[in-house]
Design a protein around this motif. Structure first.
Motif, PDB file in Angstrom:
ATOM      1  N   CYS A   1       2.493   2.309  -3.433  1.00  0.00           N
ATOM      2  CA  CYS A   1       1.963   2.301  -4.708  1.00  0.00           C
ATOM      3  C   CYS A   1       0.871   3.506  -4.695  1.00  0.00           C
ATOM      4  CB  CYS A   1       1.019   1.180  -4.516  1.00  0.00           C
ATOM      5  SG  CYS A   1       1.331  -0.352  -5.334  1.00  0.00           S
TER       6      CYS A   1
ATOM      7  N   ALA B   1      -8.911   1.473  -1.428  1.00  0.00           N
ATOM      8  CA  ALA B   1      -9.507   1.345  -1.976  1.00  0.00           C
ATOM      9  C   ALA B   1      -9.203  -0.206  -2.581  1.00  0.00           C
ATOM     10  CB  ALA B   1      -8.514   2.188  -2.857  1.00  0.00           C
ATOM     11  N   LEU B   2      -7.375  -1.010  -1.689  1.00  0.00           N
ATOM     12  CA  LEU B   2      -6.834  -2.135  -2.175  1.00  0.00           C
ATOM     13  C   LEU B   2      -8.648  -2.811  -2.027  1.00  0.00           C
ATOM     14  CD1 LEU B   2      -3.962  -4.100  -2.505  1.00  0.00           C
ATOM     15  CD2 LEU B   2      -5.586  -4.221  -0.569  1.00  0.00           C
TER      16      LEU B   2
ATOM     17  N   VAL C   1      -1.846   3.475  -2.103  1.00  0.00           N
ATOM     18  CA  VAL C   1      -3.064   3.060  -2.172  1.00  0.00           C
ATOM     19  C   VAL C   1      -3.142   3.485  -1.132  1.00  0.00           C
ATOM     20  CG1 VAL C   1      -4.490   1.323  -3.097  1.00  0.00           C
ATOM     21  CG2 VAL C   1      -2.453   2.755  -4.229  1.00  0.00           C
TER      22      VAL C   1
ATOM     23  N   LEU D   1       0.706  -0.884   0.066  1.00  0.00           N
ATOM     24  CA  LEU D   1      -0.203   0.335   0.519  1.00  0.00           C
ATOM     25  C   LEU D   1       0.803   1.490   0.069  1.00  0.00           C
ATOM     26  CD1 LEU D   1      -2.724  -0.723   3.139  1.00  0.00           C
ATOM     27  CD2 LEU D   1      -2.736  -0.693   0.252  1.00  0.00           C
TER      28      LEU D   1
END
Length: 94
Positions: free
Chosen positions: A25, A31-32, A27, A22
């Motif tokens: 990235c 969202a993941l 993110v 995470l």
């Protein structure tokens, strides 16, 4: 998915933390889980499927450009060695 794939290849599934993926990235966990409801395992499966498609396409391309199986195979070996030396991964053909 590209960064997650590299982490999985370099460290192995068990050694890669979801937080690490995470962060790399940029993110959020939400969202993941929106895209991969089953978390890290589902992300790994998606990475493997994408890698399989890329490898299959690459192999077909390599064999279409070489006249013999020996030449194509030697090219793939050379490419793997190059990837390992430059990227630290042995992406493909596993």
């Amino acid at each position: 998915m590209d960064k997650a794939t590299i982490f999985f290849q370099q460290k192995g599934y068990k050694s890669v933390g979801l937080t690490e993926i995470l962060k790399a990235c940029n993110v959020t966990k939400g969202a993941l889980y929106h895209h991969f409801p089953n978390g890290k395992e589902e992300l790994l499966i998606a990475c493997l499927q994408a890698l399989d498609e890329a490898i299959t396409t690459d192999i077909k391309d390599i064999f279409s450009k070489h006249q013999s199986t020996k030449e194509a195979t030697q090219y793939m070996i050379d490419k793997l060695i190059h990837n390992l030396e430059t990227d630290g991964t042995i992406t493909g053909y596993l």
